[in-house]
Design a protein around this motif. Structure first.
Motif, short mmCIF file in Angstrom:
data_model
loop_
_atom_site.label_atom_id
_atom_site.label_comp_id
_atom_site.label_asym_id
_atom_site.label_seq_id
_atom_site.Cartn_x
_atom_site.Cartn_y
_atom_site.Cartn_z
N VAL A 210 0.84 -1.26 -0.26
CA VAL A 210 -0.56 0.33 -0.06
C VAL A 210 1.21 1.51 0.28
CG1 VAL A 210 -1.98 -1.20 1.47
CG2 VAL A 210 -0.33 -0.22 2.07
N SER A 211 0.58 2.72 -0.32
CA SER A 211 1.45 4.04 -0.12
C SER A 211 1.79 3.97 0.53
CB SER A 211 0.18 4.33 -0.58
OG SER A 211 -0.82 5.17 0.24
N SER A 212 1.21 3.47 1.73
CA SER A 212 2.27 3.59 2.86
C SER A 212 3.61 3.06 3.28
CB SER A 212 1.23 3.59 4.17
OG SER A 212 1.12 2.53 4.08
N ASP A 213 3.83 2.14 2.20
CA ASP A 213 4.60 0.78 2.21
C ASP A 213 6.55 1.87 1.71
OD1 ASP A 213 3.87 -1.11 4.16
OD2 ASP A 213 2.78 -1.81 2.08
N TYR A 214 6.00 2.64 0.83
CA TYR A 214 6.56 3.01 0.12
C TYR A 214 6.84 4.17 -0.08
CZ TYR A 214 3.46 2.65 -3.01
OH TYR A 214 1.71 2.67 -3.70
N CYS A 215 7.89 5.70 -0.30
CA CYS A 215 7.59 7.22 -0.93
C CYS A 215 7.14 7.29 -1.77
CB CYS A 215 9.44 7.46 -0.73
SG CYS A 215 9.80 6.93 0.68
N PRO A 216 6.95 8.33 -1.97
CA PRO A 216 6.26 8.73 -3.28
C PRO A 216 6.98 8.77 -4.60
CG PRO A 216 5.42 10.13 -1.61
CD PRO A 216 6.17 9.40 -1.19
N ILE A 222 12.62 5.21 2.31
CA ILE A 222 11.87 4.66 2.22
C ILE A 222 11.16 5.18 3.24
CG2 ILE A 222 12.72 2.22 2.18
CD1 ILE A 222 13.32 2.37 4.83
N PRO A 223 9.72 5.65 4.26
CA PRO A 223 8.94 5.83 5.07
C PRO A 223 9.62 5.28 6.68
CG PRO A 223 7.14 4.82 3.42
CD PRO A 223 8.59 4.58 2.96
N PRO A 224 9.54 6.64 7.29
CA PRO A 224 9.01 7.51 7.39
C PRO A 224 9.61 8.59 6.61
CG PRO A 224 10.02 7.04 9.69
CD PRO A 224 9.99 6.51 9.20
N ASN A 225 10.80 8.16 6.11
CA ASN A 225 11.67 9.08 6.22
C ASN A 225 12.57 8.84 4.32
OD1 ASN A 225 13.43 9.14 8.58
ND2 ASN A 225 13.90 7.07 8.68
N CYS A 226 11.12 9.88 3.38
CA CYS A 226 10.91 10.31 2.25
C CYS A 226 11.56 11.52 1.88
CB CYS A 226 9.76 10.25 1.95
SG CYS A 226 8.46 8.93 2.29
N LEU A 227 13.06 11.44 1.09
CA LEU A 227 14.02 13.12 0.96
C LEU A 227 12.84 13.34 -0.15
CD1 LEU A 227 16.94 10.58 1.92
CD2 LEU A 227 15.66 12.47 3.20
N ASN A 228 13.38 15.08 -0.48
CA ASN A 228 13.30 14.68 -1.81
C ASN A 228 14.82 14.93 -2.55
OD1 ASN A 228 11.28 17.04 -0.84
ND2 ASN A 228 12.21 18.47 0.27
N ILE A 229 14.43 14.47 -4.09
CA ILE A 229 14.92 14.39 -5.06
C ILE A 229 15.97 15.73 -5.11
CG2 ILE A 229 15.65 13.79 -6.92
CD1 ILE A 229 13.63 12.12 -6.98
N GLY A 319 24.58 4.04 -8.25
CA GLY A 319 23.31 4.17 -8.16
C GLY A 319 23.95 5.57 -7.66
N THR A 320 22.63 7.30 -7.44
CA THR A 320 22.67 8.15 -7.69
C THR A 320 22.30 8.50 -6.47
OG1 THR A 320 21.54 9.03 -8.83
CG2 THR A 320 23.66 8.34 -9.90
N ASN A 321 21.67 10.02 -6.25
CA ASN A 321 21.03 10.44 -4.68
C ASN A 321 19.98 10.46 -5.14
OD1 ASN A 321 21.73 12.61 -6.68
ND2 ASN A 321 21.17 13.81 -5.55
N GLN A 322 18.96 9.96 -6.50
CA GLN A 322 18.53 10.45 -7.91
C GLN A 322 17.71 9.00 -7.49
OE1 GLN A 322 17.68 12.59 -10.95
NE2 GLN A 322 17.96 14.58 -9.37
N THR A 323 18.29 7.62 -7.30
CA THR A 323 17.83 6.39 -7.23
C THR A 323 16.81 5.89 -6.61
OG1 THR A 323 20.06 5.99 -8.33
CG2 THR A 323 18.81 4.35 -7.65
N HIS A 324 16.22 5.44 -6.48
CA HIS A 324 14.85 5.05 -5.94
C HIS A 324 15.02 3.12 -4.96
CE1 HIS A 324 11.93 8.21 -6.79
NE2 HIS A 324 12.15 8.05 -8.38
N THR A 325 14.57 3.04 -4.18
CA THR A 325 14.59 2.56 -3.09
C THR A 325 13.96 1.35 -4.53
OG1 THR A 325 14.76 3.21 -1.18
CG2 THR A 325 14.49 1.18 -1.70
N PHE A 326 14.39 -0.20 -4.03
CA PHE A 326 13.16 -0.94 -4.94
C PHE A 326 11.77 -1.07 -4.29
CE2 PHE A 326 17.09 -3.08 -5.17
CZ PHE A 326 17.14 -2.88 -6.69
N PRO A 327 10.43 -1.51 -5.17
CA PRO A 327 9.07 -1.04 -4.17
C PRO A 327 9.56 -2.80 -3.39
CG PRO A 327 9.42 -1.30 -7.25
CD PRO A 327 10.50 -1.35 -6.71
N PRO A 328 8.23 -2.33 -2.81
CA PRO A 328 8.43 -3.81 -2.03
C PRO A 328 7.99 -5.20 -2.68
CG PRO A 328 6.70 -1.98 -1.40
CD PRO A 328 7.95 -1.66 -2.52
N GLY A 329 8.62 -6.21 -2.56
CA GLY A 329 8.58 -7.30 -3.20
C GLY A 329 9.06 -7.60 -4.38
#
Length: 478
Positions: A210-216, A222-229, A319-329
């Motif tokens: 669900v959306s609370s499992d990953y950052c926008p 990863i939540p709750p530590n979602c960082l601006n790119i 990766g770089t500072n703009q690299t996203h964490t893998f989605p859950p699963g």
């Protein structure tokens, strides 16, 4: 002993008429164990059955009204909308001396499975020893058969009682899935009589993300530590070293719940991975970094037809500072297991030694004495942004052009950069290239599989310290 077993079976059936059924039976009673004495030569008999669903834990399917059909073809299909054949009480699959494919197909189009891990068993008997075949469970929706959820092979000896001829587990990840059971008799002249096929829910699968499992997707972390790119900086890297765990003909991504039906693979990282996707969850790992509970596997190396055990797997994360964490699963594959010619060196290549001083080779090189033969597989690192249910292969969401340009820049169709993962396998041999092949067929079919099962906090720590800080951390442990 046989009479006692028959009595127990009859008692179970009689009792089931008095209370809500707890076992899937194809038929509202267990058949007499006395088989049909005469089977016409070259006759093909298909037995087919209906399912009724019960919303309960444990056994969730109970059959009603076995259907017996004389067939001039190999298969008769009966589902729960067919009310014209509900009163017969026999299921037989009989092959003529020249046929090997009498088949029973059971469909239930009005009820569905909850998400969960299921155990299914076929109970049957045969007229002679050595009768074998297959039980398979597949998805079925909108009149179309879907992906196989699992299968097993049975081998029957002659007898007068029904036995558990084959059982296997399969995972249904999404609630609301409708399925069909297929029983095939593959022995020419063989005759089997089916007692029942059972489905038992034995466990649960992780819920869909669900959306609370990953950052926008406009942030990283990863939540709750979602960082601006921020503005893109240089890339960083860290390396994980893992030793082999085991070798097995399993593949929980490509052939989930089909044990023994894949070509041989070498497994690393998470211990005890099997064909069952639920085995991809755990905390015991062969990697130096104990937070890396991901699973990695690749085809087994063969030299002159004999398997060679790898000495080490290095996994490069970039990766770089703009690299996203893998989605859950997240899980994915790279490379073509059916390739019959060299693949692009952007995906799969060979080398010698543990360093990068050797040029990429699309064919097996002749390594110098003392150098280790290496194989490298690069996963696509550009993602569509679509979140999938657990135990779902993300490879199609990475696109055919799903590799970044080395700086984290991705194509428009797959705009989100995820860590680039490179598997670097090392074998302690320097064989003649002509003697080398892989278990998938030849040395050209190099490929790798990856299931992201890291402990989330451990992975995020290495992402932040190395990739987002544009630091080459080298080999990292905890």
């Amino acid at each position: 002993m046989a009479k006692q077993k028959k009595s127990a079976i009859k008692n179970k059936v009689n009792n089931s008429a008095k209370k809500k059924p707890t076992q899937l039976k194809f038929g509202n009673r267990i058949l007499s164990t006395k088989l049909l004495v005469f089977v016409a030569a070259f006759a093909l008999v298909g037995g087919f059955f209906l399912i009724r669903s019960f919303a309960a834990s444990g056994i969730v399917y109970t059959a009603a009204n076995i259907d017996s059909v004389n067939s001039v073809g190999a298969t008769v299909i009966v589902d729960n909308s067919n009310t014209s054949k509900k009163n017969t009480k026999v299921i037989r699959l009989a092959n003529s001396p020249s046929s090997t494919n009498s088949k029973a197909v059971l469909r239930n189009t009005q009820t569905s499975l909850d998400s969960g891990i299921y155990k299914t068993c076929l109970h049957a008997l045969a007229t002679s020893a050595g009768v074998s075949g297959k039980l398979e469970i597949t998805k079925f929706a909108n009149g179309v058969a879907g992906n196989s959820l699992g299968q097993g092979v049975y081998l029957l000896g002659s007898g007068s009682d029904y036995t558990n001829t084959v059982c296997f587990s399969f995972t249904n990840a999404v609630s609301g899935t409708t399925v069909q059971a297929i029983v095939t008799n593959t022995i020419a002249g063989g005759v089997i009589q089916i007692g029942n096929v059972s489905f038992q829910r034995t466990g649960s699968v992780p819920p869909s993300p669900v959306s609370s499992d990953y950052c926008p997707l406009d942030k990283v972390g990863i939540p709750p530590n979602c960082l601006n790119i921020g503005s893109k900086n240089s890339s960083g890297e860290f390396i994980i070293k893992c030793t082999p765990d085991h070798t097995a003909p399993d593949d929980p991504i490509v052939k989930p719940n089909q044990p023994g039906l894949s070509h041989s693979h070498d497994f690393y990282g998470l211990r005890g991975v099997t064909a069952d996707p639920s085995s991809l969850i755990g905390t015991n790992t062969t990697c130096e970094n104990r937070g890396d509970t991901a699973a990695y596997w690749h085809p087994t190396l063969l030299v002159n037809g004999s398997a060679v055990k790898a000495s080490l797997l290095r996994v490069y994360y970039q990766g770089t500072n703009q690299t996203h964490t893998f989605p859950p699963g997240f899980q994915a594959t790279a490379g073509n297991p059916k390739a019959t010619s060299p693949q692009s060196d952007t995906i799969a290549y060979w080398g010698c030694g543990s360093g990068s001083s050797h040029p990429k080779q699309t064919t097996v090189p002749q390594c110098a004495g003392g150098e280790a033969l290496t194989m490298h597989i690069k996963m696509n690192d550009c993602w569509s942004g679509r979140i999938l249910p657990p135990y779902t292969d993300y490879t199609s969401e990475l696109g055919s052009d799903g590799q970044s340009k080395g700086d984290g820049t991705c194509p428009a169709a797959t705009p989100y950069h995820i860590p680039a993962v490179i598997l670097d396998v090392e074998w302690p041999v320097t064989p003649n290239p002509s003697s080398v092949s892989l278990s998938c067929m030849s040395a050209d079919c190099a490929h790798g599989d990856f299931n992201f099962g890291w402990q989330p906090a451990a992975f995020e720590a290495d992402m932040s310290r190395c990739l987002r800080n544009a630091t080459n951390c080298g080999s990292v442990t905890n």
